[in-house]
Design an enzyme around this catalytic site. Structure first.
Site, PDB file in Angstrom:
ATOM      1  N   HIS A  34       0.906  -1.218  -0.103  1.00 35.36           N
ATOM      2  CA  HIS A  34      -0.044  -0.070   0.088  1.00 35.36           C
ATOM      3  C   HIS A  34       0.970   1.243  -0.075  1.00 35.36           C
ATOM      4  O   HIS A  34       1.700   1.397   0.638  1.00 35.36           O
ATOM      5  CB  HIS A  34      -0.821  -0.093   1.161  1.00 35.36           C
ATOM      6  CG  HIS A  34      -2.249  -0.866   0.846  1.00 35.36           C
ATOM      7  ND1 HIS A  34      -3.262  -0.692   1.655  1.00 35.36           N
ATOM      8  CD2 HIS A  34      -2.429  -1.764   0.338  1.00 35.36           C
ATOM      9  CE1 HIS A  34      -4.274  -1.545   1.309  1.00 35.36           C
ATOM     10  NE2 HIS A  34      -3.817  -2.422   0.401  1.00 35.36           N
TER      11      HIS A  34
ATOM     12  N   TYR B 261      -9.092   5.475   7.587  1.00 34.43           N
ATOM     13  CA  TYR B 261      -9.432   5.916   9.152  1.00 34.43           C
ATOM     14  C   TYR B 261     -10.341   7.095   9.103  1.00 34.43           C
ATOM     15  O   TYR B 261     -10.269   8.019   8.537  1.00 34.43           O
ATOM     16  CB  TYR B 261      -8.084   6.344   9.558  1.00 34.43           C
ATOM     17  CG  TYR B 261      -7.019   5.546   9.820  1.00 34.43           C
ATOM     18  CD1 TYR B 261      -6.161   5.109   8.664  1.00 34.43           C
ATOM     19  CD2 TYR B 261      -6.590   4.748  10.863  1.00 34.43           C
ATOM     20  CE1 TYR B 261      -4.919   4.004   8.878  1.00 34.43           C
ATOM     21  CE2 TYR B 261      -5.717   3.702  11.324  1.00 34.43           C
ATOM     22  CZ  TYR B 261      -5.067   3.273   9.867  1.00 34.43           C
ATOM     23  OH  TYR B 261      -3.934   2.318  10.211  1.00 34.43           O
TER      24      TYR B 261
ATOM     25  N   PRO C 157      -4.043   0.384  18.786  1.00 37.52           N
ATOM     26  CA  PRO C 157      -3.769  -0.137  17.395  1.00 37.52           C
ATOM     27  C   PRO C 157      -3.922   0.973  16.445  1.00 37.52           C
ATOM     28  O   PRO C 157      -3.603   0.915  15.324  1.00 37.52           O
ATOM     29  CB  PRO C 157      -4.835  -1.077  17.285  1.00 37.52           C
ATOM     30  CG  PRO C 157      -5.918  -0.801  18.461  1.00 37.52           C
ATOM     31  CD  PRO C 157      -4.987  -0.078  19.598  1.00 37.52           C
TER      32      PRO C 157
ATOM     33  N   LYS D  14       1.427   0.134  15.151  1.00 41.14           N
ATOM     34  CA  LYS D  14       2.660   0.105  15.315  1.00 41.14           C
ATOM     35  C   LYS D  14       2.929  -1.094  16.407  1.00 41.14           C
ATOM     36  O   LYS D  14       4.398  -1.432  16.496  1.00 41.14           O
ATOM     37  CB  LYS D  14       2.927   1.131  16.214  1.00 41.14           C
ATOM     38  CG  LYS D  14       3.149   2.531  15.308  1.00 41.14           C
ATOM     39  CD  LYS D  14       4.270   2.653  14.638  1.00 41.14           C
ATOM     40  CE  LYS D  14       4.299   3.611  13.552  1.00 41.14           C
ATOM     41  NZ  LYS D  14       3.827   3.068  12.141  1.00 41.14           N
TER      42      LYS D  14
ATOM     43  N   TYR E 284       3.729   6.643  10.203  1.00 40.35           N
ATOM     44  CA  TYR E 284       3.074   5.705   9.570  1.00 40.35           C
ATOM     45  C   TYR E 284       3.909   4.679   8.889  1.00 40.35           C
ATOM     46  O   TYR E 284       3.786   3.304   9.534  1.00 40.35           O
ATOM     47  CB  TYR E 284       1.907   6.007   8.818  1.00 40.35           C
ATOM     48  CG  TYR E 284       0.901   5.066   8.583  1.00 40.35           C
ATOM     49  CD1 TYR E 284      -0.398   4.893   9.714  1.00 40.35           C
ATOM     50  CD2 TYR E 284       0.735   4.074   7.532  1.00 40.35           C
ATOM     51  CE1 TYR E 284      -1.199   3.976   9.396  1.00 40.35           C
ATOM     52  CE2 TYR E 284      -0.080   3.118   7.554  1.00 40.35           C
ATOM     53  CZ  TYR E 284      -1.186   3.112   8.325  1.00 40.35           C
ATOM     54  OH  TYR E 284      -2.156   2.088   8.225  1.00 40.35           O
TER      55      TYR E 284
END
Ligand code: RFL
Ligand code: PHB
Length: 392
Positions: A72, A201, A293, A297, A385
């Site tokens: 991704h 998200y 979460p 990570k 990220y």
């Protein structure tokens, strides 16, 4: 029994460490309190940073990941009713993440361990760690009605958030930092195509949601729920109805629903233990730290801990040098605190906090708006990220 490193816990930390040590010629035994099937049945992480992908390659277990994992290059954030894309690759200097489930990682590592003929004791009851403040530590456990002893040089505490290793560290030598969030994540796994090709998200007035995936035909979704909710209260239909209400109209219209394969609620917490070494016992992964979460990570931090630990132990055996093991805690904690910060910040930015009043939601939207209007803002999200660089 005797081994060089006794590893407590057969989650990703323990299994990765076992393979790394084996590759370096260091003998190890894993002691796990659950059955193999139980460990494989847990549905958890879904996103691997480059560091985890590289480690899978390094220890020769990347065949399935290469065939089935999805690379991704971006994620989407939905706020104020609109989706905004973070181009991870562009803003992190070319890095990407891999969608490949923890269940699959665990299966691949277990297979590799079996092929190498390494010992794993499953269903070990009442595991105890002994003598880690001396030069001859050991691990003992109950199985088939008898207590078994393993003598070792080192103990690796890879036994997760509720394990025995951290609990056995002397109270005066340990410091714990914790934040508990006033909500949990209700997760649902289903054999339905993901609503979008990238993760979404969601910051919505009804609460956070996450649209994730395991493959092109298997989806993983999460909803922010009050801590008082029980899984049994949530029918599949109720889950899908609520998720649709938190999505934008285009995504809601595309959502394909189906029967759940698994549903569970996980509480959210930030937690760090200092130090991560007690004489000849080391903590790694969730045994030493927990992240909410939101930043994806947890598994990735576990991977970096065991990479540092394996290198330090290799140095100890090859060069009789304790420099690596002496520096283990400091090196890990430096990266852990940065991942804790990102996970806490991203959690605060994306969830509803009703106790903070209506102003909180307005401030979140303003911050999100700012982040997407600024190259520095987009870099901040992307660099964290995909994972910050490893220490030298
Ligand atoms: P684990 O996986 O908890 O494994 C510990 C093992 O130790 C065993 N054990 C014992 N064995 C012997 N004696 C005892 N006394 C023992 N006590 C415990 C346990 O049975 C278990 O098998 O810890 P480890 O290996 O450190 O791995 C950590 C990861 O599992 C965890 O950080 C991630 O799952 C967190 N996480 C995510 N991480 C990511 O990097 N990316 C993600 O996308 C992501 N999503 C998630 C997540 C965690 C979640 N939950 C359920 C907390 C999503 C969720 C919902
Ligand atoms: C998941 O797919 O389980 C997942 C993905 C991203 C997260 C958390 C969980 O941030």
């Amino acid at each position: 029994m005797r081994t060089q490193v006794a590893i407590v816990g057969a989650g990703p930390s323990g299994l990765f460490l076992g393979q790394l040590l084996h590759k370096a010629g260091i003998d190890n035994i894993i002691v796990e309190r659950r059955t193999e099937e139980y460990v494989l049945g847990r549905i958890r992480a879904g996103i691997l940073e480059q560091v985890a992908v590289d480690l899978m390659e390094e220890i020769g277990v990347s065949r399935h990941m290469r065939a089935e994992g999805l690379v991704h290059e971006g994620i989407e954030l939905l706020f104020d009713g609109q989706r905004h894309r973070v181009d991870l690759k562009k803003y992190s200097g070319g890095k990407t993440v891999m969608v490949y489930g923890q269940t699959e990682v665990t299966r691949d590592l277990m297979q590799a361990r079996a092929e190498c003929g390494l010992t794993t004791v499953y269903s070990a009851d009442d595991v105890e760690v002994h003598g880690f403040d001396t030069s001859s530590p050991g691990v003992s456990y109950l199985k088939d009605g008898a207590r078994h002893q393993i003598a070792c040089d080192f103990i690796a505490g890879c036994d997760g958030a509720h394990g025995v290793c951290r609990a056995s560290a002397p109270k005066a030598a340990i410091r714990e930092y914790e934040k508990v969030y006033p909500f949990g994540w209700l997760g649902l796994l289903s054999d339905t195509p993901p609503v979008s090709h990238e993760l979404i998200y969601v910051n919505s007035p009804r609460g956070f949601a996450l649209c994730s995936q395991r493959s092109l035909s298997r989806s993983r979704y999460y909803l922010q729920v009050p801590l008082t909710d029980q899984v049994g209260q949530w029918s599949d239909q109720a889950f899908w109805d609520e998720l649709r209400l938190r999505l934008d109209p285009a995504a809601a219209a595309r959502l394909v629903t189906g029967a759940s394969l698994e549903k569970s609620i996980a509480p959210l917490r930030s937690f760090v233990t200092e130090p991560l070494r007690f004489g000849r016992m080391f903590l790694a992964g969730d045994a030493g730290h927990i992240v909410p979460p939101t930043g994806a990570k947890g598994l990735n931090l576990a991977v970096t801990d065991v990479k540092y630990l394996a290198t330090a132990l290799e140095e100890f055996y090859a060069e009789r040098s304790a420099a690596g093991i002496d520096d283990y805690s400091r090196k890990c904690l430096n990266r852990i605190w940065k991942a804790e910060r990102f996970s806490w910040w991203f959690t605060q930015l994306m969830h509803s906090f009703p106790a903070e009043g209506e102003i909180f939601g307005k401030l979140q939207t303003a911050e999100l708006d700012y982040l997407f209007s600024s190259e520095a803002g987009l870099r901040t999200i992307a660099e964290n990220y995909v994972g910050l660089p490893l220490a030298a």
